[in-house]
Design a protein around this motif. Structure first.
Motif, PDB file in Angstrom:
ATOM      1  N   HIS A 163       0.816  -1.214   0.000  1.00 28.56           N
ATOM      2  CA  HIS A 163       0.000   0.000   0.000  1.00 28.56           C
ATOM      3  C   HIS A 163       0.845   1.258   0.000  1.00 28.56           C
ATOM      4  CE1 HIS A 163      -3.009  -2.936   1.448  1.00 28.56           C
ATOM      5  NE2 HIS A 163      -3.751  -2.254   0.614  1.00 28.56           N
ATOM      6  N   ASN A 164       2.146   1.087   0.032  1.00 27.07           N
ATOM      7  CA  ASN A 164       3.030   2.256   0.065  1.00 27.07           C
ATOM      8  C   ASN A 164       4.095   2.148  -1.025  1.00 27.07           C
ATOM      9  OD1 ASN A 164       3.932   4.690   0.941  1.00 27.07           O
ATOM     10  ND2 ASN A 164       4.449   4.025   3.027  1.00 27.07           N
ATOM     11  N   ILE A 165       3.668   1.678  -2.185  1.00 31.61           N
ATOM     12  CA  ILE A 165       4.550   1.648  -3.351  1.00 31.61           C
ATOM     13  C   ILE A 165       4.241   2.891  -4.185  1.00 31.61           C
ATOM     14  CG2 ILE A 165       5.107   0.439  -5.501  1.00 31.61           C
ATOM     15  CD1 ILE A 165       4.492  -2.191  -4.015  1.00 31.61           C
ATOM     16  N   THR A 166       5.228   3.743  -4.366  1.00 27.00           N
ATOM     17  CA  THR A 166       5.001   4.998  -5.089  1.00 27.00           C
ATOM     18  C   THR A 166       5.399   4.898  -6.557  1.00 27.00           C
ATOM     19  OG1 THR A 166       7.140   5.675  -4.208  1.00 27.00           O
ATOM     20  CG2 THR A 166       5.184   6.507  -3.083  1.00 27.00           C
ATOM     21  N   TRP A 167       6.108   3.827  -6.917  1.00 27.69           N
ATOM     22  CA  TRP A 167       6.591   3.664  -8.295  1.00 27.69           C
ATOM     23  C   TRP A 167       5.479   3.081  -9.152  1.00 27.69           C
ATOM     24  CZ3 TRP A 167      10.786   5.867 -10.058  1.00 27.69           C
ATOM     25  CH2 TRP A 167      11.307   5.493 -11.299  1.00 27.69           C
ATOM     26  N   ARG A 168       4.956   3.880 -10.082  1.00 24.65           N
ATOM     27  CA  ARG A 168       3.933   3.397 -10.992  1.00 24.65           C
ATOM     28  C   ARG A 168       4.594   2.936 -12.294  1.00 24.65           C
ATOM     29  NH1 ARG A 168      -1.289   5.969 -10.353  1.00 24.65           N
ATOM     30  NH2 ARG A 168      -1.163   6.869 -12.435  1.00 24.65           N
ATOM     31  N   GLN A 195      -3.396  -2.047  -6.148  1.00 24.54           N
ATOM     32  CA  GLN A 195      -3.799  -0.909  -6.949  1.00 24.54           C
ATOM     33  C   GLN A 195      -2.572  -0.168  -7.457  1.00 24.54           C
ATOM     34  OE1 GLN A 195      -6.963   1.058  -4.840  1.00 24.54           O
ATOM     35  NE2 GLN A 195      -7.137   2.590  -6.470  1.00 24.54           N
ATOM     36  N   SER A 196      -2.625   0.278  -8.688  1.00 22.37           N
ATOM     37  CA  SER A 196      -1.493   1.029  -9.228  1.00 22.37           C
ATOM     38  C   SER A 196      -1.968   1.861 -10.411  1.00 22.37           C
ATOM     39  CB  SER A 196      -0.372   0.076  -9.636  1.00 22.37           C
ATOM     40  OG  SER A 196       0.790   0.798  -9.967  1.00 22.37           O
ATOM     41  N   GLY A 197      -1.078   2.197 -11.329  1.00 20.96           N
ATOM     42  CA  GLY A 197      -1.485   2.993 -12.480  1.00 20.96           C
ATOM     43  C   GLY A 197      -0.313   3.354 -13.352  1.00 20.96           C
ATOM     44  N   PHE A 198      -0.628   3.979 -14.474  1.00 27.67           N
ATOM     45  CA  PHE A 198       0.388   4.436 -15.423  1.00 27.67           C
ATOM     46  C   PHE A 198       0.364   5.958 -15.519  1.00 27.67           C
ATOM     47  CE2 PHE A 198       1.959   0.870 -18.191  1.00 27.67           C
ATOM     48  CZ  PHE A 198       1.262  -0.172 -17.588  1.00 27.67           C
ATOM     49  N   ASP A 199       1.547   6.548 -15.658  1.00 35.69           N
ATOM     50  CA  ASP A 199       1.685   7.949 -16.044  1.00 35.69           C
ATOM     51  C   ASP A 199       2.230   7.992 -17.465  1.00 35.69           C
ATOM     52  OD1 ASP A 199       0.936   8.825 -13.460  1.00 35.69           O
ATOM     53  OD2 ASP A 199       2.970   8.408 -12.749  1.00 35.69           O
ATOM     54  N   ILE A 200       2.167   9.170 -18.075  1.00 35.54           N
ATOM     55  CA  ILE A 200       2.815   9.328 -19.368  1.00 35.54           C
ATOM     56  C   ILE A 200       4.328   9.403 -19.124  1.00 35.54           C
ATOM     57  CG2 ILE A 200       2.700  11.858 -19.495  1.00 35.54           C
ATOM     58  CD1 ILE A 200       1.851  11.391 -22.524  1.00 35.54           C
ATOM     59  N   ILE A 228      11.292   3.418  -4.539  1.00 37.61           N
ATOM     60  CA  ILE A 228      10.082   2.880  -5.178  1.00 37.61           C
ATOM     61  C   ILE A 228       8.904   2.794  -4.220  1.00 37.61           C
ATOM     62  CG2 ILE A 228      11.419   1.578  -6.873  1.00 37.61           C
ATOM     63  CD1 ILE A 228       9.677  -0.244  -4.056  1.00 37.61           C
ATOM     64  N   GLY A 229       9.183   2.988  -2.925  1.00 37.21           N
ATOM     65  CA  GLY A 229       8.138   2.879  -1.917  1.00 37.21           C
ATOM     66  C   GLY A 229       8.799   2.653  -0.581  1.00 37.21           C
TER      67      GLY A 229
END
Lengths: 567, 567
Positions: A163-168, A195-200, A228-229
Motif C-alpha cells: 500500500h506504500n509503493i510509489t513507483w507506478r 492498486q497502481s497505475g500508469f503515467d505518461i 520505489i516505496g
C-alpha cells in the motif's frame, strides 16, 4: 497570412548532414553517431576525451516567458529564431530544447518543433520516436516496476508495503484508462493484486533523472537512489535494494547521449529529454548544455512554462546540479498574452479568439503588463539580466508593441520585437542585438535558497521570493511527509513546486500578477533518484486522455509514404 | 573448450561500416540509413527504385531444427556459421533472423545473437533496443488500445461490447503482474472500468503483421483490417472503424525498414521483427527476405522452434504471402537433443546435464532418431530438400555423429557435422558444401493446404500431414468461433496452430515422434490484420514473468561504460 503550414515548410527544407552541423560546434566526427540521415547522437565521450574542451566558454541564456495562455506565446519559435538571428550576425550558437512527447501528438496538440520559419527539423522525427530516448526511459522505468512486483511475488523479502509503493508504470500515450488500475489479478502465478497505475513517460522520474545526470556514472548513481516505496517499517526501498539500477543504466546508456538536429537555417539544435513542467523540472538535459556551452559562443536553452515555473527550476535545480550559470534570460511575450492577462477577454483553448481582441487597443495591453513585470522581477531575483522578446503576430498593432517597449525601457530592460515565425532568423536580428547588449551587463547570480535550509523553508522561499505569495499553508499530510523526509536524509535536496502554470499563484484563475495569496502545500513527495523533493499545490494530471476525435484520426501516410496531419 | 564467452568474443570484434556490409549485397549507399556506427536500416525504396533488382535471384534456405529441448540446438549459431561458411567458399550470402525481445534479456535467458564464433554483432545493440522497432510496435499497438478505451469513454458510438474486446496492451518486459488487470478505475473522467491485460510485445499482432507486410502500403492495409473486438451485435470492429490505422502506420514507418547487422566474419545479417513462435509465425520479416533474395546468391533464414512449428508457418504462411519459394531446408540437430528424445534422460532447463548423457553411447542417439526422421518427413511434405546439420559439441563422440550420418544417408539426405561455434565459418564449410549439393536437387514445392478449404480442414491438414496426428478434436467454443469466422469472411485466411513447441504433438511430454494422438482445438482466434486464424491447442503464455533472482540483477555498466552480464 501567406505563410505555408509548418509541415510544408519543414518538408521543403534541405537538411545538412549531422556531421556538418556538429562541425559548426567543433564537435569532431568521431563523436557524432548518425541515427538516420538527418539526426545524430553526440557521444558524451566528447566531454572527457583528451584534447576536447573541458570548460564553459559560451554565454548561457535561458528562454522563458510570461504566464502561459491558451494561445501559446511562441517560446520554442523564439528560441529557434533567436538562435538563427544570432548566427546571422556572426555568432556561433546552439539551441538546446526538450524533446516533445509522442503521446500527445496523437491527442490534440500539433507538433512541438517550433513553427513557421523558425523550426527544428526533421520535424516528423522530432515529434515521433526521434532516437528512441523516451522509449528507453519507458523500458527502464517499467523494468523497475516489474522487479518491484516480482519481489512481492517471490516472498517480499524486503517487506515492501504494497500500500506504500510509489513507483507506478509509464507509457508515452494519452490513455486515461491506465490512470488507475488493479494489477496482479488472475491466479497465484500471476503476481500479487494491488492498486497502481500508469503515467505518461514525460512524467517518469527516470525522465527528469536523465535530464539532471551529468555523466553516465552520475546517471548510475541517481538510478541507485530511486525510492520505489517504503517497507512496513517505513524504510525507503531503493532501486539499489532491488538490484535494478545497473540494468536500468544499461537500458539508458544510449539515451544519455544528446540528439543533434538543426534549425531550418542550419543552426545546431540539441534536443534531449522532456520532463514534465508541472511536477518535474520542465528543462532539457544538463549533458546537452555541457556539450554546447563548451563549444559555442552563445547557448540558448528553453525552460518550460513561465519564469515562475521552468525558469525557477532552471536556476535552483538544473544550474545548481550542472554548475553552469546563466548570463541572461529572455522573456517571451505576445500582445495576445498581455491582452489575456488584462482579464478583459474570455480566451479558451481550441475556441476562436474573441474578435475584439484583434482590434488596436494599447489599453488592453497596458492592463496585462503586470504579468510581464512580475516575470521580469522573478528573473531579477536570480541576479540575471532579462531581455523582453515581443513575439510579433500579423494581427498586432505598432502602438501595442510600443506599450511593451516603453514599459521595458522604463525598467531599464533590453527589449525587441521579433518576427522570426514569418521571417526566420532575419526577423530575429533585432532581438539578437538586444540580447548581446544584455549579455554585456554584469550578472550577480544567486539561488532563491541554500540547500542546507529545511525543506519547508525552501518551499516558503520559492513561494514568497519567486511567486510573491504571502506565505505557505502546509497541510498536515504534507507536514508529516516533510518531517519524515528530513529524517530520511532528503532534507538537503532542492525543491520543485508542482502548481498550475496558468498563474504565478496556485490558482489557475488568477491572471496578471496576483498578490495577497498563500500557497497551499497539500502533499509532498520525494524524487530521491532525480534529486529533489516536490510539493504538490494543485491538481496535477500525469496521464492525459484523448479527445472524442483525437488527432490520430487525421494522421496518415500518403501512398508515397509522406506523413500528413502531424501538425 | 577454451572458447571465450560470447560477450568477450563480440566485444573484441572489429566491425565494418554498415555501408560496406550493404555493399557486399550490392545495396547502394543511398538506401543505407545508419543507426549508430555499426547498425543501419535498409530503406525499402531499394525494392522499387528505378534500376534496382526486382526479381528473386538467390537460392532461399530455411533453417529449422528437431523438436527443441531445454539444451538448445543452436539454430541461430548454425544459420550464422553456415552463412560465414558459404561466404568462405565464395558465395555471396545473407542471413535473415528475428530480432530478440529485450524483456526476457532481463529475465533468465542469455543473449540471442548466436554464440561463440558464430554471432551477429553488435550483440549488445541486438539484445537491447536495436533501432527501436519493438518500441515502435509497442507504441502503435498501445495507441490503438487507448483509442478503443477512448471510444468507450466518449459514448461508444460503435457499440463495442466491452466484454468482447480482444485487443490487449503490450510492453517488452517480463511482468506477470500485468497479465490480468482492471483498467479505467478512478472517477468518471478516468475511462470505463473493464478487465484487460498486457502481453509481451513479441506477442503483439502488430509484430507479426509487420513481419508479413510486403510494402508500406500493404502494412497500412493490414493495419486497417485489425479486429479489436466485436460490437454487441457481433460485428467485428476494426482499427479502420476507429480511424487508427493511419496513425499506426506513421508510428511504424521506420520500423518497416529491415536492420542490417553483420556476423563476426562480416557477412550481412538482416535482423527484423520477432513474432512469437507459439501463437504467431515465429519468422523474421518478409521485407528483409525480399531485399536479400534479390541481391545475394544464397539467403538463409531461421524459423522458430522445430520444423513442425516455425518451418510449417514459413511454408504455409510466410512464403504464401511473400511469393518466395524455398530451395532447401536445413535441420539442425545435436547429439544431446537426440539423447534427450530417447526418453532415457531427465533433462531440465537450468539444471546440470545428467553426467551419463555425456558418455559415449550411440544407442541413446539411435533411440532419439525418430524425432529427426519425423522432422525430415515434415520438410519432405513441402517438396523441399532437407539437409541435416549436426551441430557438434566438445562432449560429442564421433561414433554418435556417425549414427546420425548413417541415418541421413540411408534416407538419401545430405548431412554434415558443423563446428561453427568453436571455429566460426571455417567450421561450417562441410555443411556449406552439403547445402550446395542439396540446392542442386530439384524441388517440388507444395503447401499443406489450399486457402479455399474451410478453416477446420486447414487445421486438420496441418495436424495430419505435418504433425502426424490421427485427427483433430474441435471443442464446442472453437467450433462456433470457426463457424463465425467463415461467416465474417476470415475463412480464406491461412491457419497457425498454437501448440507446444516441446513435442511434435500437442502434449509437451511426448518426445520423439509421437503417433496415435489427436489434436485438441480448444479455442480459435482471428489475427485478421496480420492475416491468419490461429487455433489454440494448449496453454499459451503471452507474458513471461521474472525469476526470483532475474538476470537484471547481474546486468550492469562498468565505470568506463562497458556492459556486463548481458550474456
Amino acid at each position: 497570412m501567406g505563410i505555408p503550414t509548418d509541415i510544408e515548410i519543414a518538408s521543403a527544407a534541405s537538411l545538412r548532414p549531422p556531421v556538418e552541423i556538429a562541425g559548426r560546434l567543433g564537435i569532431p566526427p568521431q563523436f557524432v553517431e548518425p541515427y538516420g540521415r538527418s539526426v545524430a547522437k553526440i557521444d558524451l565521450a566528447c566531454l572527457t576525451a583528451p584534447g576536447q574542451p573541458t570548460q564553459q566558454r559560451a554565454k548561457y541564456v535561458v528562454i522563458s516567458a510570461v504566464t502561459p495562455t491558451p494561445l501559446g506565446e511562441g517560446k520554442t519559435t523564439t528560441a529557434v529564431g533567436l538562435a538563427d538571428g544570432l548566427a546571422r550576425i556572426g555568432r556561433n550558437v546552439a539551441v538546446t530544447l526538450r524533446q516533445p512527447s509522442m503521446g500527445p501528438t496523437f491527442g490534440i496538440k500539433g507538433g512541438a518543433a517550433g513553427g513557421g520559419y523558425s523550426q527544428v527539423v526533421p520535424m516528423d522525427k522530432l515529434n515521433l520516436h526521434l532516437t528512441g530516448d523516451f522509449h528507453a526511459i519507458t523500458a527502464a522505468h517499467n523494468l523497475l516496476a516489474a522487479i518491484v512486483d516480482n519481489h512481492l511475488h517471490h516472498g517480499n523479502q524486503l517487506q515492501i508495503d504494497p500500500h506504500n509503493i510509489t513507483w507506478r508504470r509509464v507509457l508515452d500515450v494519452n490513455d486515461r484508462a491506465l490512470r488507475n488500475l488493479v494489477v496482479g489479478l488472475g491466479s497465484k502465478v500471476d503476481g500479487v493484486p494491488r492498486q497502481s497505475g500508469f503515467d505518461i513517460t514525460a512524467a517518469s522520474e527516470v525522465m527528469v533523472l536523465l535530464s539532471l545526470a551529468t555523466s553516465l556514472e552520475d546517471l548510475r548513481e541517481r538510478l541507485r537512489r530511486i525510492v520505489i516505496g517504503y517497507s512496513y517499517a517505513g524504510r525507503p526501498i531503493t532501486a539499489d535494494d532491488l538490484g535494478a539500477a545497473g540494468a536500468m543504466a544499461v537500458i539508458l546508456q544510449d539515451a544519455l547521449n544528446p540528439n543533434l538536429l538543426q534549425t531550418l537555417e542550419g543552426t545546431p539544435a540539441l534536443i534531449h529529454c522532456g520532463p514534465f513542467g508541472n511536477i518535474a523540472t520542465g528543462n532539457s538535459s544538463i549533458v546537452a548544455d555541457l556539450v554546447a556551452t563548451r563549444r559555442a559562443d552563445i547557448v540558448l536553452t528553453e525552460a518550460g512554462f513561465g519564469a515562475d515555473m521552468g525558469c525557477e527550476r532552471f536556476m535552483n535545480v538544473k544550474c545548481r546540479v550542472s554548475g553552469l550559470r546563466p548570463d541572461a534570460a529572455v522573456l517571451v511575450v505576445t500582445i495576445r498574452a498581455l491582452k489575456t492577462h488584462s482579464g478583459r477577454f474570455d480566451v479558451k483553448a481550441g475556441k476562436p479568439l474573441p474578435p475584439e481582441m484583434l482590434e488596436e487597443n494599447p489599453d488592453d495591453v497596458r492592463a496585462g503588463l503586470p504579468n510581464l513585470i512580475k516575470h521580469i522581477e522573478i528573473v531579477n531575483t536570480f541576479g540575471v539580466s532579462p531581455v523582453v522578446a515581443i513575439n510579433a503576430f500579423p494581427s498586432d498593432h505598432a502602438s501595442e508593441h510600443q506599450v511593451v517597449i516603453d514599459a521595458a525601457e522604463r525598467l531599464g530592460i533590453d527589449v525587441a520585437v521579433t518576427r522570426h515565425v514569418a521571417e526566420g532568423g532575419a526577423g530575429a536580428e533585432a532581438l539578437a542585438e538586444a540580447l548581446l547588449k544584455a549579455l554585456d551587463r554584469p550578472t550577480n547570480f544567486r539561488f532563491t535558497y541554500e540547500l542546507d535550509a529545511p525543506l519547508v523553508d525552501k518551499i516558503d522561499a520559492v513561494a514568497r521570493k519567486v511567486y510573491g505569495a504571502e506565505g505557505i499553508d502546509v497541510l498536515p499530510a504534507a507536514a508529516s511527509a516533510l518531517a519524515a523526509y528530513e529524517k530520511l536524509g532528503f532534507g538537503a535536496l532542492p525543491v520543485v513546486i508542482a502548481k498550475t502554470h496558468l498563474s504565478v499563484s496556485s490558482d489557475p484563475k488568477l491572471l496578471g500578477a496576483p498578490t495577497g495569496w498563500r500557497l497551499p502545500v497539500r502533499e509532498v513527495r520525494a524524487a530521491a533518484g532525480a534529486g529533489y523533493v516536490y510539493a504538490i499545490c494543485g491538481e496535477m494530471r500525469t496521464m492525459p486522455g484523448l479527445s472524442s476525435h483525437p488527432n490520430a484520426e487525421r494522421i496518415d501516410l500518403t501512398p508515397d509514404g509522406a506523413i500528413i496531419g502531424l501538425s
